[in-house]
Design a protein around this motif. Structure first.
Motif, mmCIF file in Angstrom:
data_model
loop_
_atom_site.group_PDB
_atom_site.id
_atom_site.type_symbol
_atom_site.label_atom_id
_atom_site.label_comp_id
_atom_site.label_asym_id
_atom_site.label_seq_id
_atom_site.Cartn_x
_atom_site.Cartn_y
_atom_site.Cartn_z
ATOM 1 N N ASP A 1 41.373 33.459 13.841
ATOM 2 C CA ASP A 1 40.699 34.408 12.958
ATOM 3 C C ASP A 1 39.470 35.000 13.645
ATOM 4 N N ILE A 2 38.797 34.108 14.384
ATOM 5 C CA ILE A 2 37.582 34.580 15.035
ATOM 6 C C ILE A 2 37.512 33.999 16.438
ATOM 7 N N VAL A 3 37.203 34.858 17.390
ATOM 8 C CA VAL A 3 37.018 34.411 18.765
ATOM 9 C C VAL A 3 35.532 34.543 19.094
ATOM 10 N N ILE A 4 34.968 33.455 19.625
ATOM 11 C CA ILE A 4 33.522 33.434 19.857
ATOM 12 C C ILE A 4 33.235 33.432 21.351
ATOM 13 N N ASP A 5 32.350 34.314 21.760
ATOM 14 C CA ASP A 5 31.868 34.307 23.135
ATOM 15 C C ASP A 5 30.765 33.259 23.212
ATOM 16 N N GLY A 6 31.146 32.053 23.613
ATOM 17 C CA GLY A 6 30.241 30.908 23.541
ATOM 18 C C GLY A 6 28.923 31.149 24.247
ATOM 19 N N LEU A 7 28.971 31.653 25.446
ATOM 20 C CA LEU A 7 27.736 31.794 26.216
ATOM 21 C C LEU A 7 26.834 32.862 25.630
ATOM 22 N N ASN A 8 27.431 33.955 25.191
ATOM 23 C CA ASN A 8 26.621 35.024 24.622
ATOM 24 C C ASN A 8 25.906 34.541 23.357
ATOM 25 N N VAL A 9 26.648 33.838 22.516
ATOM 26 C CA VAL A 9 26.053 33.327 21.276
ATOM 27 C C VAL A 9 24.979 32.302 21.582
ATOM 28 N N ALA A 10 25.275 31.410 22.516
ATOM 29 C CA ALA A 10 24.354 30.315 22.785
ATOM 30 C C ALA A 10 23.045 30.795 23.387
ATOM 31 N N LYS A 11 23.126 31.878 24.133
ATOM 32 C CA LYS A 11 21.910 32.367 24.803
ATOM 33 C C LYS A 11 21.119 33.311 23.912
ATOM 34 N N MET A 12 21.514 33.418 22.650
ATOM 35 C CA MET A 12 20.906 34.412 21.777
ATOM 36 C C MET A 12 19.432 34.146 21.531
ATOM 37 N N PHE A 13 19.107 32.890 21.311
ATOM 38 C CA PHE A 13 17.701 32.554 21.061
ATOM 39 C C PHE A 13 17.176 31.817 22.286
ATOM 40 N N PRO A 14 16.327 32.445 23.040
ATOM 41 C CA PRO A 14 15.907 31.819 24.296
ATOM 42 C C PRO A 14 15.139 30.516 24.081
ATOM 43 N N LYS A 15 14.608 30.320 22.876
ATOM 44 C CA LYS A 15 13.777 29.145 22.696
ATOM 45 C C LYS A 15 14.540 27.957 22.128
ATOM 46 N N ALA A 16 15.770 28.196 21.724
ATOM 47 C CA ALA A 16 16.525 27.082 21.154
ATOM 48 C C ALA A 16 17.537 26.570 22.176
ATOM 49 N N ARG A 17 17.999 25.357 21.949
ATOM 50 C CA ARG A 17 18.955 24.793 22.901
ATOM 51 C C ARG A 17 20.314 25.451 22.697
ATOM 52 N N GLU A 18 20.996 25.744 23.814
ATOM 53 C CA GLU A 18 22.237 26.497 23.749
ATOM 54 C C GLU A 18 23.297 25.811 22.892
ATOM 55 N N SER A 19 23.558 24.554 23.222
ATOM 56 C CA SER A 19 24.677 23.891 22.546
ATOM 57 C C SER A 19 24.417 23.788 21.039
ATOM 58 N N GLN A 20 23.151 23.692 20.692
ATOM 59 C CA GLN A 20 22.822 23.562 19.274
ATOM 60 C C GLN A 20 23.100 24.853 18.513
ATOM 61 N N VAL A 21 22.731 25.986 19.120
ATOM 62 C CA VAL A 21 22.995 27.274 18.478
ATOM 63 C C VAL A 21 24.488 27.481 18.312
ATOM 64 N N LEU A 22 25.221 27.128 19.355
ATOM 65 C CA LEU A 22 26.660 27.297 19.303
ATOM 66 C C LEU A 22 27.252 26.444 18.195
ATOM 67 N N LEU A 23 26.771 25.207 18.122
ATOM 68 C CA LEU A 23 27.286 24.295 17.101
ATOM 69 C C LEU A 23 26.989 24.836 15.704
ATOM 70 N N GLU A 24 25.807 25.355 15.544
ATOM 71 C CA GLU A 24 25.415 25.884 14.238
ATOM 72 C C GLU A 24 26.370 26.980 13.775
ATOM 73 N N LEU A 25 26.640 27.918 14.707
ATOM 74 C CA LEU A 25 27.534 29.021 14.370
ATOM 75 C C LEU A 25 28.937 28.514 14.076
ATOM 76 N N VAL A 26 29.420 27.629 14.943
ATOM 77 C CA VAL A 26 30.792 27.155 14.792
ATOM 78 C C VAL A 26 30.952 26.403 13.477
#
Lengths: 417, 582
Positions: free
Chosen positions: B404-429
């Protein structure tokens, strides 16, 4: 007639040169003149009455001259107007030159044909500008040459006058044959390198990716690289791999080297570098590589792609290395230099100078002197680089703990303060 | 300037001591604008006041200010629907303004050693001026190009030419003539243009395109406009005429009621693969008001279809012309209004639904094939990936049911420079997984390696909630994203902030690029949040396609507002809605 003359008096001095020759046309031009001056809209100047009349009349004087002095040209117009596009282009270039555009003064048939083949307007203009600059450089060089020759003549004369009597014998150890001696010495060294030197491969498999102009540049750079290798204390044994006989590369190289091509102390082969050397000892140098070169290894075979890429097609050499499953490396430019502008692709001669320097001294600062000064603002202290790295690590850690806080209890604000 | 005044005090009265009065500025501005609207007698008055560089700057500033104000108004109206959508006109400009680093470009300093005369000078005065001039270049050509730039009055230029001719046995150089011609054309002095035309034709065998262009532009207003067509033929001998040349000729033909020539030229223009200027098309519509001819109206409708096929959008005044033309068709009672489209894809004016953004099945298959061939493969599979990786990916996609949805993991994770990448990705997923959507996360292998920014436990949680595919570190992940989304079908969306312009550029022809852009508008989810941890929201997806369209008895035409800057990857927000009264 007399009326018109009085009318003309204010600008008679403009008209005199031709009124003398062409009396018959004088009347006509005067009438034309009057018509035209009446055409000028009078609303342009509210205070026109106060302006002196001679100024008003002067304005159109030049037109009649321009129109009447052309009779000779007109006759050629109809006869010479053939449909030959070459002639039309030549005329176009001539008109552009009158406009002060950057076009060459003289142009040959071949060049004209090249222009006709250019697909677009801008490519035509570009090529013309190239010819223009070429012509200018050539002319400047010619002038310099003549000046030099004149100076030499002068010098000879003065010498003849002064020092005829001081022509006495002197004792010398050597004859003045330095250039030849140097050539021979370099030849010996080259032969030695052919036997025992470390191989350095130029991969010539990029012909299809380049325009003719880029190919020319590549050949120039190759010549330059070979030259600096020859002069080095401990030259590489150069290989030109994937050099197909009768390819554009090959033809151009032979054209540039002339007879010397067969006597060059390097190996030119149609084979690929993977056929000549063991795969695991080859390192392909490319700016796209993710691996950074740390030291120069004397037991490896470095491969440089002989490729000038003006069209920015990234990843071609990396793709080549990937296909052959070769190790890749790039120069540690970011580690040692404060990069400013320009691409990190260096020219072939810069590359070989850096490699030669590394081979002989192993000093990166020394070697990277060959990177053009305009591309970077200065050297980075190595300690500074590591300091930055540590800082980055630290930052990452603090932010990790920070974001953990935000996940747990949304205390982000307080943390930031 | 002080230098000039002290140097030539004796005839200082000739010089305009240009005062930049703030109060005057407004009148300048209004005049400037009317000039564009074509009120000529005012413009004549205006042009006599040779604008000094300072004045131009002042007007420029004022115009810029006005534009700025207008734009703010426009955006305020728009705010209600969406603060800044990725693809809507003006968004990119706004983004660039938000970026504090982009400063206003300072104007380059104007180096002007001599003030331009505002009145015709006599030869003595020109001599004096030449003495004062210090520069490397030829004085005559320098001053004439300055005058051409500052739009001096024709008389001043003429006095210069008279002076040059007097010095030079009555001969005036070609470059001076061309610059003079430029001024004549600018000030619309047709008789002067014809004079220069005569001179040029007499003196020179052939002309170059610049002079020809100017002559064409000047001649079309005169009775001898047909000679402009001959000049066009002259240009054709050496190179393709520009679309401006065609535009001028067409407008000249229309001005003199010769419709057939105009249409023929238009056909020729299209045959040269030139994109006609919107002005040209507008001229056809403007002219169409006065004639009642089915054939002609059919051709106008063809123009509208041309706009549709090439994704061109008319400007504001062109939109007005279209509206006026439609309303002038007798017996059909068209009614036009300027509206916007609601988020639901309905026209606020008539309530009709605008064409959907979704591609037709054939278009979809075509695009999929093209992306595979041009973007991922691109002649050399090693460039962006490797054949074995491609095979692995294809097998992987085939083995999974559609996503249903394909996520560009790196683009999403790097969205907030001050937050940890894997955490942002996890939040979205996890947020998306709660909605029972089948997810695919694309990434690179380095994300799996333990590091301070990529925590293993969080990545494990991501892998539990979504299917994942990790490409090699040196491969590109965007092509995979595009392919996975296209492969899953029309319902599938993808999450990234990337505008994908580089991949669009890989596509070979503009038709495919338009298809790609349309598909992208309909399927890209861009994240709107500026701060992490507050529940991720997406920008709404446009449900309608922004393109000229018709249903027979209605037309919907998007257009560009004059004062909004639109980037090439954005679409206009304003529409012209036309429908027949029943």
């Amino acid at each position: 007639m007399s009326i018109s003359v009085t009318f003309l008096r204010p600008f008679a001095r403009f008209l005199v040169p031709f009124t003398l020759h062409r009396k018959s046309r004088n009347l006509y031009s005067t009438v034309l003149q009057r018509n035209m001056s009446s055409k000028i809209p009078s609303l342009s100047y509210p205070n026109k009455e106060s302006a002196s009349p001679p100024e008003q009349l002067e304005l159109d004087g030049w037109k009649t001259t321009m129109k009447s002095s052309v009779q000779e040209d007109v006759s050629t117009v109809s006869s010479n107007k053939d449909e030959d596009p070459l002639a039309a282009t030549r005329e176009l270039i001539e008109m552009w030159r009158l406009l002060g555009r950057e076009v060459p003064e003289r142009i040959t048939e071949d060049e004209l044909k090249t222009i006709m083949q250019c697909a677009s307007k801008s490519s035509k203009k570009k090529y013309l500008k190239y010819l223009y600059i070429k012509e200018k450089v050539k002319k400047a060089r010619q002038i310099k040459k003549e000046a030099k020759a004149a100076a030499r003549e002068e010098f000879k004369k003065s010498k003849l006058l002064e020092t005829t009597e001081e022509d006495k014998q002197q004792n010398f150890l050597f004859l003045r044959l330095w250039d030849r001696n140097m050539d021979i010495a370099m030849g010996w060294k080259g032969a030695q390198a052919m036997q025992f030197g470390q191989p350095l491969v130029f991969d010539m498999a990029y012909e299809t990716h380049m325009t003719p102009k880029e190919l020319q540049n590549t050949i120039s750079q190759l010549l330059e690289s070979e030259g600096s290798n020859r002069r080095n204390v401990d030259p590489f044994h150069i290989y030109f791999c994937n050099l197909k006989t009768d390819s554009a590369y090959h033809r151009e190289l032979i054209k540039r080297y002339g007879e010397k091509w067969d006597k060059l102390l390097l190996t030119a082969t149609e084979k690929s570098h993977v056929d000549l050397f063991p795969k695991d000892s080859i390192i392909y140098l490319t700016a796209d590589s993710p691996n950074v070169m740390t030291t120069f290894k004397h037991d490896k075979i470095y491969v440089v792609g002989s490729f000038v890429d003006k069209h920015m097609q990234p990843g071609i050499s990396l793709a080549k290395a990937k296909r052959l499953k070769l190790a890749t490396e790039c120069l540690p430019l970011d580690k040692y230099l404060q990069w400013d502008v320009g691409s990190k692709n260096l020219t072939l001669d810069q590359m070989i100078r850096i490699l030669l320097c590394l081979k002989n001294t192993g000093n990166w600062e020394e070697a990277l002197k060959f990177v053009p000064r305009r591309k970077h603002t200065g050297y980075l202290e190595v300690s500074q680089y590591s300091q930055e790295f540590i800082n980055r690590m630290k930052k990452a850690k603090t932010f990790n703990s920070l974001s953990k806080g935000s996940l747990n209890g949304r205390t982000q604000k307080r943390w930031l303060e | 300037m002080t230098f000039c005044l002290s140097g030539i005090g004796s005839f200082a009265k000739l010089w305009k001591s240009n005062p930049v009065l703030l109060g005057r500025g407004h009148s300048y501005l209004s005049l400037f604008l009317t000039d564009f609207c074509g009120i000529r007698n005012q413009q004549r008055w205006f042009s006599l006041k040779t604008m000094s560089p300072q004045n131009t700057k002042a007007t420029d500033l004022l115009i810029a200010k006005a534009r700025h104000l207008r734009k703010d108004e426009g955006s305020n109206k728009q705010v209600s629907s969406d603060s800044s959508h990725l693809f809507l006109a003006g968004a990119a400009k706004k983004r660039s303004q938000m970026n504090p680093q982009s400063k206003d470009h300072a104007l380059p300093p104007v180096k002007n050693t001599i003030e331009l005369p505002t009145k015709p000078l006599n030869s003595k005065e020109w001599d004096k001026l030449k003495e004062d001039f210090k520069g490397k270049v030829n004085f005559e050509s320098w001053i004439s190009s300055q005058m051409a730039q500052c739009r001096s009055s024709v008389d001043v230029a003429k006095s210069l030419l008279a002076w040059v001719a007097a010095k030079n046995n009555g001969i005036v150089g070609y470059d001076l003539l061309v610059k003079y011609l430029h001024l004549c054309v600018f000030h619309k002095q047709t008789s002067e243009v014809i004079d220069v035309y005569e001179i040029m034709r007499a003196r020179y065998k052939s002309l170059e395109p610049e002079a020809n262009t100017l002559l064409i532009r000047g001649l079309i207003h005169s009775d001898r406009w047909r000679e402009a067509l001959l000049l066009l033929e002259d240009i054709k001998k050496v190179m393709t005429p520009s679309r401006k040349n065609y535009s001028d000729c067409i407008q000249g033909a229309l001005l003199h009621q010769d419709v057939n020539i105009a249409w023929n030229l238009y056909q020729e223009l299209l045959a040269h693969d030139l994109i006609p200027m919107l002005e040209t098309l507008k001229a056809f519509f403007d002219f169409g008001k006065d004639i009642e001819d089915d054939h002609y109206s059919k051709k106008l409708l063809d123009i509208l279809l041309y706009l549709r096929n090439n994704h061109l959008y008319p400007g504001e005044s062109f939109a007005h012309s279209i509206k006026t033309w439609f309303e002038s068709i007798p017996g059909q009672q068209w009614k036009g209004q300027f509206t916007t489209i609601q988020n639901s894809g309905q026209c606020s004016g008539c309530g009709k639904t605008i064409e959907s953004i979704h591609l037709s099945p054939e278009e979809y298959e075509f695009l999929k094939g093209k992306i595979m061939r041009d973007v991922i493969d691109g002649g050399d599979q090693y460039k962006k990936t490797t054949p074995w990786e491609l095979k692995r990916f294809k097998n992987f996609v085939k083995s999974c049911p559609p996503f249903d949805i394909v996520i560009d993991g790196l683009n999403v994770a790097k969205m907030f420079p001050k937050a940890r990448e894997s955490q942002v990705l996890l939040e979205l997923v996890s947020q998306l997984a709660k909605q029972n959507l089948r997810l695919l996360v694309l990434g690179r292998k380095h994300m799996l390696k333990k590091s301070p920014r990529w925590r293993k436990d969080e990545m494990e949680m991501v892998r539990e909630q979504a299917s994942c595919f990790f490409a090699d570190n040196i491969s590109e992940d965007d092509p995979f994203l595009l392919y996975a989304t296209l492969h899953s079908g029309n319902h599938c969306k993808f999450v990234t902030k990337d505008l994908m312009r580089d991949h669009k550029a890989c596509l070979s022809d503009s038709k495919t690029q338009h298809l790609f852009f349309k598909w992208q508008q309909g399927h890209q989810l861009a994240i709107r949040n500026k701060f992490p941890g507050s529940g991720i929201t997406f920008q709404h997806i446009l449900s309608h396609d922004t393109v000229v369209q018709t249903t027979g008895d209605s037309w919907h035409i998007p257009y560009d507002e004059d004062l909004v800057e639109r980037y090439s990857y954005e679409v206009p927000t304003k529409w012209l809605c036309l429908h027949r009264k029943t």
